[in-house]
Design a protein around this motif. Structure first.
Motif, PDB file in Angstrom:
ATOM      1  N   VAL A 195       0.777  -1.063  -0.246  1.00 28.90           N
ATOM      2  CA  VAL A 195       0.068  -0.091   0.372  1.00 28.90           C
ATOM      3  C   VAL A 195       0.964   1.131  -0.132  1.00 28.90           C
ATOM      4  O   VAL A 195       0.832   1.876  -0.853  1.00 28.90           O
ATOM      5  N   GLN A 196       1.710   1.253   0.687  1.00 26.23           N
ATOM      6  CA  GLN A 196       2.730   2.264   0.614  1.00 26.23           C
ATOM      7  C   GLN A 196       3.226   2.623  -0.601  1.00 26.23           C
ATOM      8  O   GLN A 196       3.457   4.149  -1.145  1.00 26.23           O
ATOM      9  N   ILE A 197       3.982   2.048  -1.430  1.00 20.22           N
ATOM     10  CA  ILE A 197       3.624   2.183  -2.974  1.00 20.22           C
ATOM     11  C   ILE A 197       2.850   2.672  -4.153  1.00 20.22           C
ATOM     12  O   ILE A 197       3.070   3.859  -4.084  1.00 20.22           O
ATOM     13  N   GLN A 198       1.471   2.542  -3.563  1.00 20.87           N
ATOM     14  CA  GLN A 198       0.474   2.630  -3.871  1.00 20.87           C
ATOM     15  C   GLN A 198       0.210   4.949  -3.913  1.00 20.87           C
ATOM     16  O   GLN A 198       0.502   6.014  -4.453  1.00 20.87           O
ATOM     17  N   VAL A 199       0.604   4.378  -1.919  1.00 23.38           N
ATOM     18  CA  VAL A 199       0.514   5.872  -2.082  1.00 23.38           C
ATOM     19  C   VAL A 199       1.338   6.820  -1.924  1.00 23.38           C
ATOM     20  O   VAL A 199       1.276   8.107  -2.631  1.00 23.38           O
ATOM     21  N   ILE A 200       2.602   6.239  -2.526  1.00 24.43           N
ATOM     22  CA  ILE A 200       3.907   7.393  -2.864  1.00 24.43           C
ATOM     23  C   ILE A 200       3.404   7.206  -4.295  1.00 24.43           C
ATOM     24  O   ILE A 200       3.065   9.167  -4.346  1.00 24.43           O
ATOM     25  N   LEU A 201       2.889   6.673  -4.774  1.00 22.57           N
ATOM     26  CA  LEU A 201       3.341   7.014  -6.323  1.00 22.57           C
ATOM     27  C   LEU A 201       1.792   7.715  -6.506  1.00 22.57           C
ATOM     28  O   LEU A 201       2.350   8.722  -7.253  1.00 22.57           O
ATOM     29  N   LEU A 202       0.514   7.678  -5.740  1.00 27.36           N
ATOM     30  CA  LEU A 202      -0.495   8.663  -5.726  1.00 27.36           C
ATOM     31  C   LEU A 202      -0.131   9.916  -5.374  1.00 27.36           C
ATOM     32  O   LEU A 202      -0.466  10.792  -6.015  1.00 27.36           O
ATOM     33  N   LEU A 203       0.732  10.286  -4.606  1.00 28.73           N
ATOM     34  CA  LEU A 203       0.877  11.468  -4.077  1.00 28.73           C
ATOM     35  C   LEU A 203       1.824  12.329  -5.052  1.00 28.73           C
ATOM     36  O   LEU A 203       2.210  13.567  -5.380  1.00 28.73           O
ATOM     37  N   ARG A 204       2.784  11.470  -5.790  1.00 27.62           N
ATOM     38  CA  ARG A 204       3.738  11.984  -6.878  1.00 27.62           C
ATOM     39  C   ARG A 204       3.068  12.081  -8.445  1.00 27.62           C
ATOM     40  O   ARG A 204       3.149  13.367  -8.382  1.00 27.62           O
ATOM     41  N   GLU A 205       2.295  11.323  -8.282  1.00 26.31           N
ATOM     42  CA  GLU A 205       1.016  11.928  -9.459  1.00 26.31           C
ATOM     43  C   GLU A 205       0.700  13.451  -9.458  1.00 26.31           C
ATOM     44  O   GLU A 205       0.233  14.539  -9.789  1.00 26.31           O
ATOM     45  N   LEU A 206      -0.108  13.258  -7.758  1.00 30.24           N
ATOM     46  CA  LEU A 206      -0.876  14.841  -7.778  1.00 30.24           C
ATOM     47  C   LEU A 206      -0.460  16.276  -7.376  1.00 30.24           C
ATOM     48  O   LEU A 206      -0.558  16.617  -7.914  1.00 30.24           O
ATOM     49  N   GLN A 207       0.918  15.441  -6.675  1.00 30.78           N
ATOM     50  CA  GLN A 207       2.193  16.714  -6.877  1.00 30.78           C
ATOM     51  C   GLN A 207       1.656  17.277  -8.010  1.00 30.78           C
ATOM     52  O   GLN A 207       2.463  18.508  -8.112  1.00 30.78           O
ATOM     53  N   LYS A 208       2.647  16.107  -8.920  1.00 31.65           N
ATOM     54  CA  LYS A 208       2.729  16.855 -10.396  1.00 31.65           C
ATOM     55  C   LYS A 208       1.849  17.412 -11.139  1.00 31.65           C
ATOM     56  O   LYS A 208       1.857  18.506 -11.711  1.00 31.65           O
ATOM     57  N   GLU A 209       0.342  16.900 -11.032  1.00 34.21           N
ATOM     58  CA  GLU A 209      -0.881  17.310 -11.570  1.00 34.21           C
ATOM     59  C   GLU A 209      -0.924  18.187 -11.561  1.00 34.21           C
ATOM     60  O   GLU A 209      -2.093  19.349 -12.048  1.00 34.21           O
ATOM     61  N   LEU A 210      -1.066  19.125  -9.735  1.00 33.64           N
ATOM     62  CA  LEU A 210      -2.019  20.441  -9.380  1.00 33.64           C
ATOM     63  C   LEU A 210      -0.743  20.500  -9.023  1.00 33.64           C
ATOM     64  O   LEU A 210      -0.440  22.381  -8.626  1.00 33.64           O
ATOM     65  N   GLY A 211       0.563  20.502  -9.130  1.00 30.29           N
ATOM     66  CA  GLY A 211       1.884  21.353  -9.407  1.00 30.29           C
ATOM     67  C   GLY A 211       2.025  22.022  -7.627  1.00 30.29           C
ATOM     68  O   GLY A 211       3.056  23.200  -7.286  1.00 30.29           O
ATOM     69  N   MET A 212       2.173  21.812  -6.711  1.00 32.05           N
ATOM     70  CA  MET A 212       2.206  22.136  -5.409  1.00 32.05           C
ATOM     71  C   MET A 212       3.538  22.269  -4.776  1.00 32.05           C
ATOM     72  O   MET A 212       3.967  20.313  -4.813  1.00 32.05           O
ATOM     73  N   ALA A 213       4.147  22.837  -4.185  1.00 34.47           N
ATOM     74  CA  ALA A 213       5.497  22.204  -3.315  1.00 34.47           C
ATOM     75  C   ALA A 213       5.103  21.056  -1.714  1.00 34.47           C
ATOM     76  O   ALA A 213       4.112  21.282  -1.355  1.00 34.47           O
ATOM     77  N   THR A 214       5.664  20.501  -1.711  1.00 37.14           N
ATOM     78  CA  THR A 214       6.149  19.381  -0.739  1.00 37.14           C
ATOM     79  C   THR A 214       6.975  19.023  -0.057  1.00 37.14           C
ATOM     80  O   THR A 214       7.704  18.576  -0.503  1.00 37.14           O
ATOM     81  N   ILE A 215       6.678  19.113   1.397  1.00 37.61           N
ATOM     82  CA  ILE A 215       7.615  18.465   2.290  1.00 37.61           C
ATOM     83  C   ILE A 215       7.251  17.642   2.223  1.00 37.61           C
ATOM     84  O   ILE A 215       6.535  17.153   2.769  1.00 37.61           O
ATOM     85  N   PHE A 216       8.323  16.024   1.899  1.00 33.19           N
ATOM     86  CA  PHE A 216       8.193  15.109   2.725  1.00 33.19           C
ATOM     87  C   PHE A 216       8.923  14.496   3.831  1.00 33.19           C
ATOM     88  O   PHE A 216      10.225  14.633   3.650  1.00 33.19           O
ATOM     89  N   VAL A 217       8.354  14.107   4.780  1.00 26.71           N
ATOM     90  CA  VAL A 217       9.521  13.624   5.991  1.00 26.71           C
ATOM     91  C   VAL A 217       9.446  11.859   5.858  1.00 26.71           C
ATOM     92  O   VAL A 217       8.150  11.400   6.019  1.00 26.71           O
ATOM     93  N   THR A 218      10.248  11.200   5.509  1.00 28.10           N
ATOM     94  CA  THR A 218      10.386   9.760   6.038  1.00 28.10           C
ATOM     95  C   THR A 218      11.846   9.547   6.748  1.00 28.10           C
ATOM     96  O   THR A 218      12.324  10.530   6.674  1.00 28.10           O
TER      97      THR A 218
END
Lengths: 330, 294
Positions: A195-218
């Protein structure tokens, strides 16, 4: 750093210092953190537990407990001083300009309200629209994060969803007001590996699509490599190395960043020993003098104990806070 | 109280109405004990409320000629009391006073204690210390003793015993709502609500109340039986209702002298107090398990 992003940065953090008053005396959780973030850029914050990643996020949103916290330095969001925002401005800043995804989606939703209502509540708060319009927006968001049969999921209580779906709904909630900056605080740590991978891929996709800046803690270097444009490595409340993801993760300059990368199990063969960093992260109430990493550092010299190293440039858009960085980078 | 009422009355065509409270009701209905208690209570409450319509006689008119008739006397199914007044009528009318004295103080204490407790729990610090220490001071006295002391100082009468009972019930409700609020306040979703721009008032109104309402209501419902017994107790010792007002505690007292001649009649008001407080207690238990979704 401003040379790295030629454009005006969306977020500019300078000498951000956060202290907590604890029973054992004051501690410095963040020590003079500085970084810039351009529009649409993804910054990965990596480091061990207690290195100040989550505190950074909470300081950016100003949701640290006011009575026990002292914040100094500056946070400029589109030129506005976040630390000087009044209550009303702060309420619109949170959720509207900047939104946050929490680590544990099962705890970040209120168990007594439906997921749809909680998304709609945020929309109503910031967009002053009707509940009807807000629910329509919530539905749109659930579809955007690809929750199957979104319409019926709108009426689900958080406990009726699976962990992955809850985290998708959390993302929907965070994105519902189209924030300019998304803070993701270990959003995949509580999820299954698949599920982790799905969520990461989704986040990356949405981030590109919506063009928002992101700070990703991991604390997962693999995840950071997957999603980040730039990476900042934190240790004991300080940023020890920062640069493009490719540079930092392929050839880390700071001894701690090196240790962190070599201690992950990616690429290690079965039976091969994983190289761990000796010792423990320092107690924030009782920090070693000089470089905080020096007691654990294999390359430490006596001088390391005397000065707290300032971030020094090590190539284009890259900096590391280590006095031995010239000799280490080899 | 529920999510829907908080969300304002606007029509929300996108949502199906399957709220939390309808789920509670569904689970409660499957519990035979709770349903039996609920039925008994509804019957007694309705019978008391409509006492003027259904009572066979007048509660204050008696005749020395027919005093202490036994249970089953034609015309007086439950007999007559020491002044010859119809027991059934007096029990029905007595229920109005006794039930009001049980329910109203709990409702008032829930309002006052719940508000104070929520504020104490949410704000914390000095505010918390002041409210909680004040509650502790009241807590230091045994509750019955405190009620007697307050009612004694204010004098007998409906309003005075109402005040006495409310004051006694406030501290436990402050404590319960304070500890519930403190627990909820530190949960992630409160931080998440703050992160999405909710103000303190919204957080209390929506997220805190939404989450503490359940446990606090269950606790308040368990206080109903306590309040009814205490109200009857105050009347019994002459600090509540005044004769000739029919009230179960007071009736128990006046019928005391007849316990050797008509033990059954003397016990009737006690039986009513027993049935009502037991039913409230069992129903409260049932409600607790019905509301426990996790």
């Amino acid at each position: 750093m401003s040379a790295f992003t030629a454009r005006e940065p969306l977020l500019s953090v300078r000498d951000l210092t956060v202290g907590f008053k604890t029973d054992r005396g004051p501690i410095t959780a963040l020590d003079r953190i500085s970084f810039d973030l351009g529009r649409g850029e993804v910054l990965g914050l990596i480091g061990e537990s207690g290195s100040g990643k989550s505190v950074t996020m909470r300081a950016l949103l100003r949701i640290l407990p006011q009575k026990r916290t002292t914040i100094s330095g500056s946070i400029l969001m589109e030129g506005r001083d976040v630390l000087a925002l009044k209550r009303r401005e702060l309420a619109s800043y949170r959720g509207n300009d900047v939104a946050m995804i929490f680590q544990e989606p099962s705890l970040a939703f209120d168990p007594v309200f439906t997921v749809g209502r909680q998304i709609a509540e945020t929309v109503v708060r910031h967009k002053q629209c009707s509940w009807d319009a807000a629910y329509a927006r919530a539905l749109e968001m659930l579809e955007l994060v690809r929750i199957p049969s979104a319409k019926s999921r709108l009426d689900n209580y958080p406990h009726e969803m699976s962990g992955g779906m809850r985290q998708r709904a959390m993302i929907a909630l965070a994105l519902a007001c189209s924030p300019k900056l998304l803070l993701a605080d270990e959003p995949t740590t509580a999820l299954d590996a698949t599920v982790q991978i799905q969520v990461i891929l989704l986040l990356r996709e949405l981030q590109k699509e919506l063009g928002m800046a992101t700070i990703f803690v991991t604390h997962d270097v693999g995840v950071a490599a997957e999603i980040s444009d730039r990476v900042a490595v934190m240790y004991a409340g300080r940023i020890v190395e920062m640069g493009s993801a490719a540079d930092v993760l392929k050839s880390p300059a700071h001894p701690y960043a090196r240790g962190l990368l070599s201690s992950t199990i990616h690429g290690a063969m079965a039976g091969e020993r994983v190289e761990a960093i000796p010792g423990m992260p320092p107690d924030l109430a009782n920090m070693p003098s000089g470089c905080a990493f020096s007691p654990r550092c294999a390359m430490a010299m006596p001088e390391c104990r005397n000065v707290i190293p300032a971030p020094a440039s090590v190539g284009a858009g890259r900096s590391a806070a280590c006095i031995r960085v010239g000799s280490v980078a080899a | 109280m529920s999510a829907d009422t908080l969300a304002s009355g606007n029509a929300m065509p996108l949502r199906a109405s399957r709220g939390y409270w309808s789920g509670v009701w569904l689970r409660l209905r499957r519990d035979p004990v709770s349903m039996a208690c609920l039925t008994v209570l509804v019957l007694i409450i309705l019978a008391s409320a409509f006492a003027p319509l259904i009572a066979p006689g007048d509660p204050s008119v008696g005749s020395v000629a027919r005093r202490l008739r036994p249970v089953g006397t034609p015309g007086y199914i439950l007999g007559t009391d020491e002044l010859g007044r119809d027991m059934l009528t007096r029990l029905l009318f007595g229920g109005r006073m006794s039930l009001t004295m049980g329910i109203l103080p709990v409702a008032l204490a829930l309002l006052i204690g719940g508000t104070l407790g929520t504020i104490a729990g949410f704000v914390g610090g000095l505010t918390n210390a002041i409210i909680m220490r004040a509650a502790d001071i009241l807590f230091a006295f045994p509750s019955v003793l405190l009620a007697v002391a307050i009612a004694g100082a204010l004098g007998a009468g409906f309003v005075n015993s109402l005040v006495a009972l409310t004051v006694v019930l406030i501290p436990p409700l402050i404590r319960v709502s304070e500890s519930a609020t403190t627990q909820v306040r530190s949960l992630d979703f409160v931080e998440a609500a703050r992160a999405s721009g909710a103000g303190a008032f919204t957080i209390i109104r929506v997220h805190i109340l939404g989450n503490i309402m359940g446990p606090v209501l269950v606790y308040a419902s368990s206080l109903l039986s306590v309040a009814i017994i205490m109200a009857a107790g105050l009347s019994f010792i002459g600090l509540g209702a005044r004769p000739p007002t029919p009230e179960w505690g007071l009736m128990l007292n006046t019928l005391r002298n007849s316990i050797y001649s008509q033990p059954l009649i003397a016990a009737l008001p006690g039986v009513m107090i027993f049935i009502v407080s037991l039913s409230f207690n069992l129903l409260s238990d049932g409600l607790r398990s019905a509301m426990d979704v996790k």
